[in-house]
Design a protein around this motif. Structure first.
Motif, PDB file in Angstrom:
ATOM      1  N   LYS A  82       0.846  -1.199   0.000  1.00 19.79           N
ATOM      2  CA  LYS A  82       0.000   0.000   0.000  1.00 19.79           C
ATOM      3  C   LYS A  82       0.879   1.246   0.000  1.00 19.79           C
ATOM      4  O   LYS A  82       1.868   1.323   0.731  1.00 19.79           O
ATOM      5  CB  LYS A  82      -0.925   0.010   1.222  1.00 19.79           C
ATOM      6  N   VAL A  83       0.467   2.226  -0.805  1.00 24.82           N
ATOM      7  CA  VAL A  83       1.208   3.488  -0.908  1.00 24.82           C
ATOM      8  C   VAL A  83       0.229   4.645  -0.785  1.00 24.82           C
ATOM      9  O   VAL A  83      -0.828   4.641  -1.429  1.00 24.82           O
ATOM     10  CB  VAL A  83       1.965   3.606  -2.252  1.00 24.82           C
ATOM     11  N   LEU A  84       0.572   5.621   0.044  1.00 23.54           N
ATOM     12  CA  LEU A  84      -0.168   6.881   0.091  1.00 23.54           C
ATOM     13  C   LEU A  84       0.672   7.941  -0.604  1.00 23.54           C
ATOM     14  O   LEU A  84       1.831   8.159  -0.241  1.00 23.54           O
ATOM     15  CB  LEU A  84      -0.429   7.301   1.541  1.00 23.54           C
ATOM     16  N   TYR A  85       0.092   8.572  -1.619  1.00 18.54           N
ATOM     17  CA  TYR A  85       0.743   9.682  -2.321  1.00 18.54           C
ATOM     18  C   TYR A  85       0.003  10.949  -1.929  1.00 18.54           C
ATOM     19  O   TYR A  85      -1.214  11.047  -2.120  1.00 18.54           O
ATOM     20  CB  TYR A  85       0.664   9.461  -3.835  1.00 18.54           C
ATOM     21  N   ASN A  86       0.730  11.912  -1.365  1.00 15.66           N
ATOM     22  CA  ASN A  86       0.124  13.201  -1.034  1.00 15.66           C
ATOM     23  C   ASN A  86       0.909  14.316  -1.707  1.00 15.66           C
ATOM     24  O   ASN A  86       2.142  14.342  -1.655  1.00 15.66           O
ATOM     25  CB  ASN A  86       0.123  13.448   0.472  1.00 15.66           C
ATOM     26  N   GLU A  87       0.198  15.233  -2.346  1.00 14.03           N
ATOM     27  CA  GLU A  87       0.833  16.370  -3.026  1.00 14.03           C
ATOM     28  C   GLU A  87       0.027  17.633  -2.733  1.00 14.03           C
ATOM     29  O   GLU A  87      -1.207  17.629  -2.813  1.00 14.03           O
ATOM     30  CB  GLU A  87       0.908  16.106  -4.527  1.00 14.03           C
ATOM     31  N   MET A  88       0.734  18.710  -2.408  1.00 14.65           N
ATOM     32  CA  MET A  88       0.054  19.950  -2.036  1.00 14.65           C
ATOM     33  C   MET A  88      -0.522  20.693  -3.240  1.00 14.65           C
ATOM     34  O   MET A  88      -1.496  21.429  -3.109  1.00 14.65           O
ATOM     35  CB  MET A  88       1.011  20.844  -1.253  1.00 14.65           C
ATOM     36  N   LYS A  89       0.077  20.551  -4.434  1.00 10.38           N
ATOM     37  CA  LYS A  89      -0.421  21.231  -5.632  1.00 10.38           C
ATOM     38  C   LYS A  89      -1.541  20.399  -6.259  1.00 10.38           C
ATOM     39  O   LYS A  89      -1.331  19.250  -6.655  1.00 10.38           O
ATOM     40  CB  LYS A  89       0.706  21.456  -6.639  1.00 10.38           C
ATOM     41  N   ALA A  90      -2.719  21.003  -6.372  1.00  8.59           N
ATOM     42  CA  ALA A  90      -3.902  20.271  -6.832  1.00  8.59           C
ATOM     43  C   ALA A  90      -3.725  19.716  -8.238  1.00  8.59           C
ATOM     44  O   ALA A  90      -4.149  18.592  -8.538  1.00  8.59           O
ATOM     45  CB  ALA A  90      -5.131  21.181  -6.773  1.00  8.59           C
ATOM     46  N   GLU A  91      -3.092  20.503  -9.150  1.00  8.29           N
ATOM     47  CA  GLU A  91      -2.960  20.033 -10.532  1.00  8.29           C
ATOM     48  C   GLU A  91      -2.031  18.829 -10.641  1.00  8.29           C
ATOM     49  O   GLU A  91      -2.253  17.921 -11.450  1.00  8.29           O
ATOM     50  CB  GLU A  91      -2.491  21.177 -11.458  1.00  8.29           C
ATOM     51  N   LEU A  92      -0.982  18.800  -9.805  1.00  2.00           N
ATOM     52  CA  LEU A  92      -0.083  17.645  -9.802  1.00  2.00           C
ATOM     53  C   LEU A  92      -0.785  16.417  -9.230  1.00  2.00           C
ATOM     54  O   LEU A  92      -0.614  15.296  -9.728  1.00  2.00           O
ATOM     55  CB  LEU A  92       1.165  17.946  -8.978  1.00  2.00           C
ATOM     56  N   SER A  93      -1.555  16.624  -8.171  1.00  2.00           N
ATOM     57  CA  SER A  93      -2.276  15.523  -7.539  1.00  2.00           C
ATOM     58  C   SER A  93      -3.283  14.899  -8.504  1.00  2.00           C
ATOM     59  O   SER A  93      -3.388  13.669  -8.607  1.00  2.00           O
ATOM     60  CB  SER A  93      -2.980  16.043  -6.284  1.00  2.00           C
ATOM     61  N   THR A 143      -3.018   5.282  -3.041  1.00  2.00           N
ATOM     62  CA  THR A 143      -4.083   6.207  -2.664  1.00  2.00           C
ATOM     63  C   THR A 143      -3.564   7.628  -2.840  1.00  2.00           C
ATOM     64  O   THR A 143      -2.470   7.951  -2.356  1.00  2.00           O
ATOM     65  CB  THR A 143      -4.484   5.995  -1.192  1.00  2.00           C
ATOM     66  N   VAL A 144      -4.345   8.477  -3.538  1.00  5.14           N
ATOM     67  CA  VAL A 144      -3.902   9.844  -3.845  1.00  5.14           C
ATOM     68  C   VAL A 144      -4.639  10.853  -2.973  1.00  5.14           C
ATOM     69  O   VAL A 144      -5.868  10.805  -2.851  1.00  5.14           O
ATOM     70  CB  VAL A 144      -4.139  10.164  -5.335  1.00  5.14           C
ATOM     71  N   ARG A 145      -3.870  11.775  -2.380  1.00  2.04           N
ATOM     72  CA  ARG A 145      -4.465  12.848  -1.588  1.00  2.04           C
ATOM     73  C   ARG A 145      -3.839  14.180  -1.979  1.00  2.04           C
ATOM     74  O   ARG A 145      -2.704  14.241  -2.473  1.00  2.04           O
ATOM     75  CB  ARG A 145      -4.255  12.613  -0.083  1.00  2.04           C
ATOM     76  N   ASN A 146      -4.591  15.248  -1.721  1.00  2.04           N
ATOM     77  CA  ASN A 146      -4.143  16.610  -2.020  1.00  2.04           C
ATOM     78  C   ASN A 146      -4.328  17.448  -0.755  1.00  2.04           C
ATOM     79  O   ASN A 146      -5.345  18.074  -0.545  1.00  2.04           O
ATOM     80  CB  ASN A 146      -4.960  17.165  -3.189  1.00  2.04           C
ATOM     81  N   CYS A 147      -3.288  17.394   0.119  1.00 11.27           N
ATOM     82  CA  CYS A 147      -3.358  18.113   1.395  1.00 11.27           C
ATOM     83  C   CYS A 147      -2.074  18.903   1.608  1.00 11.27           C
ATOM     84  O   CYS A 147      -1.002  18.498   1.162  1.00 11.27           O
ATOM     85  CB  CYS A 147      -3.513  17.138   2.566  1.00 11.27           C
ATOM     86  N   GLU A 148      -2.186  20.011   2.323  1.00 12.81           N
ATOM     87  CA  GLU A 148      -0.997  20.754   2.718  1.00 12.81           C
ATOM     88  C   GLU A 148      -0.423  20.124   3.978  1.00 12.81           C
ATOM     89  O   GLU A 148      -1.136  19.930   4.966  1.00 12.81           O
ATOM     90  CB  GLU A 148      -1.336  22.223   2.987  1.00 12.81           C
ATOM     91  N   LEU A 149       0.862  19.787   3.927  1.00 12.11           N
ATOM     92  CA  LEU A 149       1.515  19.198   5.083  1.00 12.11           C
ATOM     93  C   LEU A 149       2.229  20.291   5.870  1.00 12.11           C
ATOM     94  O   LEU A 149       3.082  21.002   5.335  1.00 12.11           O
ATOM     95  CB  LEU A 149       2.528  18.137   4.630  1.00 12.11           C
ATOM     96  N   LYS A 150       1.859  20.445   7.127  1.00 14.71           N
ATOM     97  CA  LYS A 150       2.492  21.443   7.998  1.00 14.71           C
ATOM     98  C   LYS A 150       2.429  20.946   9.436  1.00 14.71           C
ATOM     99  O   LYS A 150       1.717  19.974   9.739  1.00 14.71           O
ATOM    100  CB  LYS A 150       1.798  22.801   7.870  1.00 14.71           C
ATOM    101  N   ALA A 151       3.202  21.596  10.286  1.00 11.41           N
ATOM    102  CA  ALA A 151       3.244  21.182  11.692  1.00 11.41           C
ATOM    103  C   ALA A 151       1.845  21.156  12.286  1.00 11.41           C
ATOM    104  O   ALA A 151       1.071  22.110  12.147  1.00 11.41           O
ATOM    105  CB  ALA A 151       4.142  22.128  12.488  1.00 11.41           C
TER     106      ALA A 151
END
Length: 406
Positions: free
Chosen positions: A115-126, A142-150
C-alpha cells in the motif's frame, strides 16, 4: 476529468518531435483541442523524461501539468534504489509519500510495497498523478491533495498507517531561489520531526547532494543510514533513513550505476604514503558520490591503490583497478608521465593534439591547462595536470576499455 484518451494520445504522438515554443505560437490552429495548454507542458516534460523515466515516456496517455516537476523528479534508476532502501527490512508493507510531486517515487514504491499513500500539495499535480497511476496500472496507490504542515500530519494520513514515511522537501523558496538548510525547505522537516517519528517508526528523507552530511545528521538525530546516490556520473541526492529511538552511529553507503558500496570508518581517513605513477599503470579518478561521502581512503584501504598526494584525489596502481571500484569513478590507463613545465606542455600538445583535460590541485584551471598545452577537447585521451608528492605532473591517459583490464 480529462479529454478523450485516444484523441489526447494521437495529439501527443503527432507533436512529440515538434518545437514546443513554435507549437505554442500556433495555438489558434488548435482551438478545437480543449487540453492544448496541458498538452504543451506534457510535451515539454516528455522531452525531459525520455531518458530519465523511459517507462513513462512510453505511455503517451500520461499528463504532466508542471514543467518544473519533470526537472525535479527522480529518475527510474534512483527511484528504484530509493524503494529498495525503504523496503530493505522486508517487513514493511505500507509507505506514505507525503511530498508526491510528479509521482515517480510513489510509482517505484508501489512495486515493492503493498500500500502506498501519495500526497501532493499542488492540486494540478495531484489530479495528474491520480490519472497517471491508473494508466500505469498502479492500483495500490491512494492519492491525496493536502498541505503538510506542523500539527496536521494525522489529518494528512487520515487513518493510513505507514511503516515508512518518505519526504522530499522542496528546496526552493517562495521566490524560486534554491535553499539548502532543512529549516528553509518546504515542508520544514525540523518542525515536523517529532510528529513524524511519533506517527511512524521509520522516516526516509531525500536531501540535496549539496547538504552537509555531518551537519544534517547532527540536526536530525535518529539517523540510521546515509546513502549517497549517483547516476550518470553525477551525485543526485542524499538519502537519510531515520529510525525512532536510534542512537548508534549511522552507516554510510554509496550507490552508482547499480552498484552499492558500504563504507567503514577506515575508508574515510587517508593515512597512506603518496606514490608517483609510471607509464603502464592504472588511474582511478573518483566520482562525485565517493568524494561527497569523504571516502578518500577507500581506494587505498579497501582496494590496494595509492594516492598521488594527500590533497590530490587521484589514485594509481600498477595492477588493474578492482571491478568493485570501477562503477564509482573513471578508470584510465596511464600512457606517459612528465613534469608539468612549459617544455613538456609544448611537446605533449604537439604530439597528441586532442584530449580531454583536467587540472587537479594545481594553480591552474582545466581551461588554462588546455590552452597552455594547445590541445583540443577529445576522447579517448585524457590529460591530467596534478600535484604530486614530488611536484606537479602531467599524466597522459587513455580511457579504460573493458577488454584491456583483466
Amino acid at each position: 476529468m480529462y479529454f478523450c484518451n485516444m484523441e489526447w494520445e494521437q495529439f501527443i504522438l503527432e507533436h512529440s518531435l515538434d518545437d514546443v515554443a513554435a507549437l505554442a505560437l500556433a495555438r489558434k490552429r488548435h482551438s478545437d483541442f480543449p487540453e492544448f495548454e496541458l498538452a504543451l507542458s506534457t510535451l515539454e516534460c516528455r522531452k525531459k523524461l525520455k531518458d530519465k523515466v523511459p517507462e513513462w515516456y512510453a505511455l503517451p496517455s500520461l499528463r504532466f501539468p508542471l514543467r518544473l516537476s519533470a526537472e525535479q523528479c527522480s529518475s527510474s534508476e534512483t527511484a528504484r534504489y530509493k524503494a529498495s532502501v525503504a523496503k530493505a527490512d522486508g517487513a514493511s508493507s505500507a509507505i506514505a509519500d507525503l511530498t508526491g510531486g510528479l509521482g515517480v517515487d510513489a510509482w517505484a514504491f508501489s512495486r515493492v510495497f503493498g500500500k502506498v499513500l501519495y500526497n501532493e500539495m499542488k492540486a494540478e499535480l495531484s489530479a495528474a498523478a491520480a490519472h497517471n497511476f491508473r494508466e500505469l496500472g498502479a492500483g495500490n496507490i491512494t492519492v491525496r491533495n493536502c498541505e503538510l504542515k506542523a500539527g496536521n500530519l494525522r489529518e494528512v494520513l487520515d487513518g493510513f498507517q505507514p511503516d515508512v514515511i518518505f519526504l522530499d522537501p522542496a528546496r526552493r523558496n517562495s521566490s524560486g531561489r534554491k535553499v539548502f538548510r532543512l529549516e528553509d525547505c518546504t515542508p520544514n522537516v525540523m518542525e515536523l520531526l517529532p510528529e513524524l517519528l511519533e506517527a511512524c517508526p521509520k522516516l526516509l528523507l531525500k536531501l540535496s547532494p549539496m547538504a552537509d552530511i555531518t551537519l544534517v545528521c547532527h540536526q536530525l538525530g535518529h539517523v540510521k543510514e546515509v546513502h549517497v546516490v549517483a547516476a550518470g556520473g553525477e551525485c543526485k541526492e542524499l538519502l537519510l533513513l531515520l529510525e525512532r529511538g536510534w542512537s548508534a552511529p549511522y552507516s554510510l553507503r554509496l550507490y552508482s550505476s547499480g552498484s552499492v558500496l558500504p563504507l567503514g570508518e577506515a575508508d574515510l581517513a587517508w593515512t597512506g604514503i603518496p606514490c608517483i605513477p609510471e607509464a603502464g599503470w592504472w588511474l582511478f579518478d573518483p566520482g562525485k558520490a565517493l568524494l561527497k561521502a569523504g571516502a578518500f581512503a577507500l581506494p587505498c584501504y579497501r582496494f590496494g591503490m595509492s594516492k598521488i598526494e594527500r590533497h590530490t584525489h587521484i589514485y594509481v596502481s600498477p595492477e588493474p583497478v578492482p571491478e568493485q571500484l570501477r562503477p564509482f569513478g573513471r578508470v584510465l590507463e596511464i600512457l606517459e608521465v612528465a613534469p608539468l613545465d612549459k617544455r613538456s606542455l609544448k611537446e605533449i600538445g604537439k604530439r597528441y593534439g586532442k584530449a580531454d583535460v583536467t587540472a587537479c590541485n594545481i594553480p591552474l584551471t582545466s581551461d588554462e591547462l588546455r590552452r597552455k598545452a594547445g590541445m583540443q577537447d577529445g576522447a579517448p585521451l585524457h590529460l591530467y595536470g596534478v600535484k604530486s608528492a614530488e611536484g606537479n605532473l602531467l599524466l597522459i591517459c587513455k580511457a579504460y576499455a573493458p577488454d584491456t583490464m583483466s
